[in-house]
Design an enzyme around this catalytic site. Structure first.
Site, mmCIF file in Angstrom:
data_model
loop_
_atom_site.group_PDB
_atom_site.id
_atom_site.type_symbol
_atom_site.label_atom_id
_atom_site.label_comp_id
_atom_site.label_asym_id
_atom_site.label_seq_id
_atom_site.Cartn_x
_atom_site.Cartn_y
_atom_site.Cartn_z
ATOM 1 N N ALA A 1 1.249 3.847 7.173
ATOM 2 C CA ALA A 1 1.297 5.296 7.404
ATOM 3 C C ALA A 1 -0.081 5.875 7.709
ATOM 4 O O ALA A 1 -0.195 7.048 8.054
ATOM 5 C CB ALA A 1 1.902 6.001 6.197
ATOM 6 N N ASN B 1 0.826 -1.200 0.000
ATOM 7 C CA ASN B 1 0.000 0.000 0.000
ATOM 8 C C ASN B 1 0.869 1.262 0.000
ATOM 9 O O ASN B 1 1.019 1.905 -1.029
ATOM 10 C CB ASN B 1 -0.950 -0.047 1.207
ATOM 11 N N ASP B 2 1.511 1.569 1.126
ATOM 12 C CA ASP B 2 2.299 2.816 1.189
ATOM 13 C C ASP B 2 3.398 2.853 0.128
ATOM 14 O O ASP B 2 3.680 3.922 -0.429
ATOM 15 C CB ASP B 2 2.967 2.949 2.571
ATOM 16 N N VAL B 3 4.014 1.706 -0.140
ATOM 17 C CA VAL B 3 5.187 1.718 -1.035
ATOM 18 C C VAL B 3 4.797 1.906 -2.498
ATOM 19 O O VAL B 3 5.656 2.033 -3.360
ATOM 20 C CB VAL B 3 6.051 0.444 -0.870
ATOM 21 N N VAL B 4 3.473 1.925 -2.781
ATOM 22 C CA VAL B 4 3.017 2.191 -4.146
ATOM 23 C C VAL B 4 2.090 3.415 -4.180
ATOM 24 O O VAL B 4 1.362 3.616 -5.138
ATOM 25 C CB VAL B 4 2.280 0.972 -4.760
#
Ligand code: TAP
Length: 461
Positions: free
Chosen positions: A424, A383-386
């Protein structure tokens, strides 16, 4: 065992530690690195136990059994997803051991302590004590037995740094005059308090970076212990630990877009305070059979694993998906973000466990230019890393964090259970991108269904 033989054994152990770090830095050699580190420790421990200065083995055996009784279940029972807090506990124990050795040395040898030895004991006890309480706090925050949110107040850094400065000043007084024994307990209490205060302002999201920093402190405390008790292998191992922990913290804070100065002063972690603002747009959902049809026509598919793959233990299914696509002539690559999951190398470890070939794994810098060429990017529990907000939304808590450019692929498939945010705590506009199809469900189940669709169509051909 003669002293000369002990020193040779320490030298061998030191070389093995260096090789272990070297080999651990690359997935194909990582297993060898773990073995080298383990053998190095065995050599160092056995040589130390055979040293003539060991008076009795009684307490050593009690310690060995007590430590094993705690360590073996911890190693076997704690799931991979809880590894950061388990590692924090290990640092706490290691740092406590170093601090206790320093305390014992002080009371055994004072007032006949040289300035060098007293300095070493001071550094050892200050770092050991603050790492002990700091690591316990970090583990508590990650396990959510303590509140994850950062707690801050005016003048916090000044108070914290004053406490540390006071502890170090008292160590300075003791170096000048070790007979002032009444000051030593004050040093211990101030250092323990500093460890707690250091972690309070830091949010749960940044805790793994802090744990890596505490690892470094524990290593430096061990190195100082080596100087205090004149043990060379402790100096070598502690220095390696201190330096590698520091480097890892720097790499992690860069990957998460935190300045390292902020890490050192514990002033970051307000990320969670800025809540998600929500994203507008229609969400397109798809079923695995529709997705499989698209995948069959693809030439290049990039799989992006994230924390959800770890939670679902979907790595074996993901490997099967990669194999099934490979059999259809589709080129499959894996995109590894440096902070995907919850610990450094998390995705590499899981994919290696499932025997995904190392030649299929690509770091963020290598794979990002390939996304425009990809027909499909499959996001498995990431999620956050994309999250494109890191590139497009100034003011977003993750703005500036390098991310995987999945939105540049022709089609994006996101596999997760809901629209819930990731670590996050912020929404992800990728999920409402017209290119994106959300395939809701547990990662293992959805990827399993995709594999079934792909292999069924193969069987029916
Ligand atoms: P996250 O942003 O945490 O997102 C993981 C997603 O997985 C969640 O949105 C969740 O959505 C989904 N998920 C959970 N269980 C699932 C399941 N059983 N099946 C399918 N999906 C599931 O993960 P990420 O993209 O890997 O990013 C990592 C985050 O952790 C970053 O913010 C990073 O800064 C932070 N972090 C990483 C590290 C290291 S060193 N790796 C250290 C500290 C912090 P649903 O609930 O909707 O399923």
């Amino acid at each position: 065992m003669s002293e000369q033989a002990v020193q040779i054994a320490y030298l061998v152990a030191g070389v093995l530690f260096v090789l272990a770090l070297r080999w651990l830095s690359s997935p194909p050699t990582a297993r060898r690195g773990v073995a080298a580190g383990e053998i190095g420790f065995l050599v160092a421990v056995v040589a130390t136990l055979l040293r003539s200065e060991v008076v009795t083995y009684e307490w050593i055996l009690i310690g060995l059994f007590a430590g094993s009784a705690i360590g073996v279940p911890l190693g076997l029972l704690v799931p991979m997803t809880a590894m950061p807090q388990r590692i924090a506990l290990s640092h706490a124990f290691g740092a406590l051991a170093a601090a206790l050795v320093g305390i014992a040395e002080f009371y055994l040898r004072t007032p006949h302590l040289s300035k060098v030895t007293m300095t070493a004991i001071g550094v050892e006890v200050v770092l050991g004590a603050l790492t002990f309480t700091g690591s316990l706090m970090a583990a508590g925050k990650l396990q959510e037995v303590l509140p994850q949110r950062p707690i801050t107040w005016r003048g916090q850094n000044f108070v914290n740094l004053s406490i540390l400065a006071a502890a170090l000043a008292l160590v300075g007084v003791l170096v000048a005059d070790p007979s002032q024994t009444a000051l030593f307990p004050v040093v211990i209490v101030l250092s323990l308090a500093f460890g707690v205060l250091l972690i309070i302002p830091i949010g749960g999201a940044d805790m793994p970076t802090v744990i890596s920093l505490l690892n470094s402190y524990a290593g430096l405390s061990g190195a100082a212990m080596g100087f205090a008790i004149d043990n060379k292998i402790l100096i070598v191992a502690g220095a390696l630990d201190g330096a590698s922990g520091l480097l890892l913290s720097i790499i992690m804070s860069r990957a998460m877009n935190r300045s390292f100065r902020n890490v050192l002063f514990g002033a970051f972690g307000k990320v969670q305070a800025q809540a998600a603002e929500g994203v507008d747009g229609a969400v397109q959902t798809a079923e695995p059979d529709e997705a499989a049809e698209l995948l069959k026509m693809a030439r290049l598919v990039i799989i992006v694993p994230g924390y959800g793959m770890a939670v679902a233990q979907a790595q074996y299914m993901v490997r099967q998906l990669s194999d099934a696509l490979g059999e259809k002539g589709v080129e499959v690559k894996f995109a590894i973000h440096p902070v995907a999951g919850r610990m450094p190398g998390h995705m590499n470890v899981l994919l290696a466990e499932a025997n995904v070939g190392y030649d299929q794994l690509f770091d963020m810098d290598q794979i990002n230019p390939e996304f425009p060429r990809a027909d499909v990017a499959i996001v498995v529990g990431a999620n956050d890393v994309v999250n494109p907000a890191a590139k497009n939304t100034p003011g977003s808590p993750i703005y500036g964090m390098p991310v995987l450019n999945v939105d540049q692929a022709q089609t994006v498939m996101v596999i997760k259970r809901s629209m819930a945010p990731g670590f996050a705590g912020i929404d992800n506009e990728l999920f409402v991108n017209p290119k994106t199809m959300m395939i809701f469900g547990d990662a293992k189940a959805v990827v399993g269904a995709l594999v079934e669709e792909l292999t069924r169509s193969r069987a029916s051909l």
